[in-house]
Design an enzyme around this catalytic site. Structure first.
Site, mmCIF file in Angstrom:
data_model
loop_
_atom_site.group_PDB
_atom_site.id
_atom_site.type_symbol
_atom_site.label_atom_id
_atom_site.label_comp_id
_atom_site.label_asym_id
_atom_site.label_seq_id
_atom_site.Cartn_x
_atom_site.Cartn_y
_atom_site.Cartn_z
ATOM 1 N N ASP A 81 -2.330 15.596 -23.305
ATOM 2 C CA ASP A 81 -3.617 16.234 -23.555
ATOM 3 C C ASP A 81 -3.412 17.195 -24.717
ATOM 4 O O ASP A 81 -2.276 17.418 -25.155
ATOM 5 C CB ASP A 81 -4.090 16.979 -22.295
ATOM 6 C CG ASP A 81 -5.474 17.620 -22.459
ATOM 7 O OD1 ASP A 81 -6.252 17.143 -23.299
ATOM 8 O OD2 ASP A 81 -5.761 18.602 -21.758
ATOM 9 N N SER A 82 -4.502 17.792 -25.194
ATOM 10 C CA SER A 82 -4.376 18.741 -26.291
ATOM 11 C C SER A 82 -4.050 20.149 -25.811
ATOM 12 O O SER A 82 -3.719 21.018 -26.618
ATOM 13 C CB SER A 82 -5.674 18.783 -27.110
ATOM 14 O OG SER A 82 -6.748 19.245 -26.318
ATOM 15 N N TYR A 135 -9.163 18.888 -28.801
ATOM 16 C CA TYR A 135 -9.507 17.559 -29.303
ATOM 17 C C TYR A 135 -11.029 17.375 -29.361
ATOM 18 O O TYR A 135 -11.532 16.582 -30.135
ATOM 19 C CB TYR A 135 -8.928 16.484 -28.389
ATOM 20 C CG TYR A 135 -7.467 16.147 -28.613
ATOM 21 C CD1 TYR A 135 -6.720 16.752 -29.617
ATOM 22 C CD2 TYR A 135 -6.831 15.203 -27.801
ATOM 23 C CE1 TYR A 135 -5.383 16.425 -29.805
ATOM 24 C CE2 TYR A 135 -5.500 14.872 -27.984
ATOM 25 C CZ TYR A 135 -4.770 15.480 -28.983
ATOM 26 O OH TYR A 135 -3.449 15.146 -29.167
ATOM 27 N N GLY A 136 -11.734 18.111 -28.513
ATOM 28 C CA GLY A 136 -13.169 17.888 -28.336
ATOM 29 C C GLY A 136 -14.024 18.043 -29.567
ATOM 30 O O GLY A 136 -15.121 17.495 -29.635
ATOM 31 N N CYS A 160 -7.046 13.365 -21.039
ATOM 32 C CA CYS A 160 -8.054 14.055 -21.840
ATOM 33 C C CYS A 160 -9.224 13.100 -21.995
ATOM 34 O O CYS A 160 -9.024 11.941 -22.379
ATOM 35 C CB CYS A 160 -7.468 14.418 -23.203
ATOM 36 S SG CYS A 160 -8.679 14.913 -24.452
ATOM 37 N N ASN A 161 -10.420 13.557 -21.693
ATOM 38 C CA ASN A 161 -11.580 12.680 -21.775
ATOM 39 C C ASN A 161 -11.890 12.277 -23.211
ATOM 40 O O ASN A 161 -12.252 11.132 -23.483
ATOM 41 C CB ASN A 161 -12.797 13.364 -21.149
ATOM 42 C CG ASN A 161 -12.811 13.252 -19.646
ATOM 43 O OD1 ASN A 161 -13.423 12.364 -19.069
ATOM 44 N ND2 ASN A 161 -12.106 14.153 -18.983
ATOM 45 N N THR A 162 -11.748 13.211 -24.149
ATOM 46 C CA THR A 162 -12.029 12.894 -25.547
ATOM 47 C C THR A 162 -11.055 11.838 -26.057
ATOM 48 O O THR A 162 -11.459 10.846 -26.683
ATOM 49 C CB THR A 162 -11.939 14.157 -26.424
ATOM 50 O OG1 THR A 162 -12.828 15.145 -25.914
ATOM 51 C CG2 THR A 162 -12.314 13.843 -27.860
ATOM 52 N N GLU A 183 -8.841 27.769 -21.455
ATOM 53 C CA GLU A 183 -7.560 27.821 -22.160
ATOM 54 C C GLU A 183 -7.087 29.268 -22.334
ATOM 55 O O GLU A 183 -5.889 29.554 -22.291
ATOM 56 C CB GLU A 183 -7.694 27.145 -23.526
ATOM 57 C CG GLU A 183 -6.393 26.796 -24.199
ATOM 58 C CD GLU A 183 -5.719 25.529 -23.676
ATOM 59 O OE1 GLU A 183 -4.525 25.355 -23.941
ATOM 60 O OE2 GLU A 183 -6.406 24.731 -22.998
ATOM 61 N N CYS A 213 -13.957 16.675 -18.303
ATOM 62 C CA CYS A 213 -12.943 17.317 -19.138
ATOM 63 C C CYS A 213 -11.866 17.767 -18.177
ATOM 64 O O CYS A 213 -12.181 18.363 -17.135
ATOM 65 C CB CYS A 213 -13.520 18.505 -19.910
ATOM 66 S SG CYS A 213 -12.262 19.480 -20.792
ATOM 67 N N THR A 214 -10.609 17.490 -18.500
ATOM 68 C CA THR A 214 -9.560 17.790 -17.525
ATOM 69 C C THR A 214 -9.287 19.283 -17.382
ATOM 70 O O THR A 214 -8.529 19.686 -16.498
ATOM 71 C CB THR A 214 -8.247 17.051 -17.883
ATOM 72 O OG1 THR A 214 -7.924 17.277 -19.264
ATOM 73 C CG2 THR A 214 -8.411 15.555 -17.639
ATOM 74 N N HIS A 215 -9.919 20.106 -18.213
ATOM 75 C CA HIS A 215 -9.857 21.556 -17.996
ATOM 76 C C HIS A 215 -10.736 21.965 -16.806
ATOM 77 O O HIS A 215 -10.451 22.952 -16.125
ATOM 78 C CB HIS A 215 -10.361 22.322 -19.227
ATOM 79 C CG HIS A 215 -9.392 22.406 -20.353
ATOM 80 N ND1 HIS A 215 -9.101 21.333 -21.155
ATOM 81 C CD2 HIS A 215 -8.651 23.443 -20.816
ATOM 82 C CE1 HIS A 215 -8.214 21.718 -22.075
ATOM 83 N NE2 HIS A 215 -7.928 22.988 -21.891
#
Length: 268
Positions: A11-12, A43-44, A74-76, A155, A187-189
Site C-alpha cells: 500500500d502507499s 496513491y489516491g 490499496c483500493n486505488t 495517516e 480504502c484500507t485506511h
C-alpha cells in the site's frame, strides 16, 4: 510455489496495515512481507499512469522476495494497478486485490440493494465499484462519495477524537449516502475509523470492512492451491520507501514489537 513462501502485501501508507493485520490474525502461520510506498503517499490523488508504475515497481520487489502471493492492499492500486501486476506475474504468483472479494461478498448478500461507497478520489474516479456492483444480477443502486480528507487524517493519527468525528460526520451526512443498506469502506485506511462510522449509523446499516473480507478471501484461495502454511516460525518483514514516524507508530499498534521497520527505497 510452495506453502512456506511469504505473502507480499503493499500500500502507499499505513492503510494496508489493516489488511496485513487481518491476514496475520486469521493466518498466524503465514510469513508476511509488507511494503509501504510512503514516498508516494497518497496513491489516491495520483494519475492512473503513476499508480500503474508504482504498482509494477513494488510488485517486482515482492517477486524478488520470493512471495507466493501479492495482495494489493490499496483500493486505488487495486482499481488502477491490478491488471498491470497480473500481466507482470502471469500465473506464477497469486495476485489478489481488495475490491473483488467485497464484490463477491455483496453478490451473496441478497438483502443489500442500496450500497454506499466511500473512498479516495482515485478510486471513485475509476468507477470500479460502480461497474462491478452493477454487474451483479439484481437491481443494485450504488452511491459513491470521494472522501479525500480521511486517509491523510488517519495517516497523521487523527482518529477516534473530536476532529475525526467532525470530518466523518460531514461526509456521511451528505445526501448521496441517505437511505443505504450498506456502506463499503473502500480504502484500507478506513477500518481504523470503523467504530466512528458505526457510531454514526447506530447499527442501522451493514458496514463492510474490506480488510477482513480480503483476509478471508486469501485463506480460501491459498487453501484451494494447497499453499496454506503450517510454519511454526513465520517471519514478519516490513519495508517503507520513506521512513515516517506515523508509520512506525502504526506498526506498533497492530504488531507491537514483532516487526522491525526497514527503509528500502526501490525508486533510486
Amino acid at each position: 510455489m510452495n506453502s512456506t513462501q511469504p505473502i507480499g502485501i503493499f500500500d502507499s501508507g499505513i492503510g494496508g496495515l489493516t489488511v496485513a493485520n487481518a491476514i496475520h490474525k486469521l493466518l498466524p502461520s503465514e510469513s508476511l512481507i509488507y511494503y509501504g510506498d510512503t514516498a508516494h503517499f497518497p496513491y489516491g490523488d495520483k494519475s492512473p499512469e503513476a499508480i500503474s508504475k508504482y504498482s509494477e515497481g513494488v510488485a517486482k520487489f515482492l517477486i524478488s522476495k520470493n512471495c507466493k502471493a501479492i495482495v494489493i492492499a490499496c483500493n486505488t492500486a487495486s482499481s488502477l494497478g491490478f491488471e498491470t501486476v497480473k500481466k507482470l506475474v502471469g500465473d506464477s504468483i497469486l495476485v489478489i486485490n481488495v475490491i473483488d472479494p467485497v464484490i463477491e461478498l455483496i453478490e451473496n448478500l441478497n438483502h443489500i440493494n442500496r450500497v454506499g461507497v466511500i473512498a479516495t478520489k482515485g478510486t471513485i474516479k475509476s468507477k470500479v465499484y460502480d461497474t462491478k456492483l452493477l454487474k451483479i444480477d439484481r437491481e443494485i443502486q450504488v452511491q459513491t462519495l470521494a472522501t479525500p480528507l480521511l486517509a491523510p487524517m488517519i495517516e497523521e493519527g487523527f482518529f477516534n477524537n473530536n476532529i475525526s468525528k467532525t470530518i466523518i460526520h460531514s461526509y456521511l451526512s451528505r445526501p448521496k449516502l441517505k437511505k443505504i443498506d450498506a456502506i463499503i469502506l473502500a480504502c484500507t485506511h478506513y477500518p481504523l475509523i470503523k467504530p466512528e462510522i458505526a457510531a454514526y449509523y447506530k447499527a442501522k446499516i451493514e458496514i463492510i470492512d474490506n480488510a477482513l473480507v480480503t483476509a478471508e478471501y486469501i485463506k480460501i484461495k491459498l487453501k484451494e492451491l494447497d499453499l496454506l502454511s503450517d510454519s511454526k516460525n513465520p517471519k514478519l518483514q516490513f519495508y517503507v520507501s520513506d521512513f515516517t514516524t506515523s508509520f512506525q507508530n502504526s506498526t506498533k499498534v497492530f504488531f507491537e514489537d514483532k516487526v522491525h521497520l526497514e527503509l528500502k527505497n526501490i525508486w533510486k
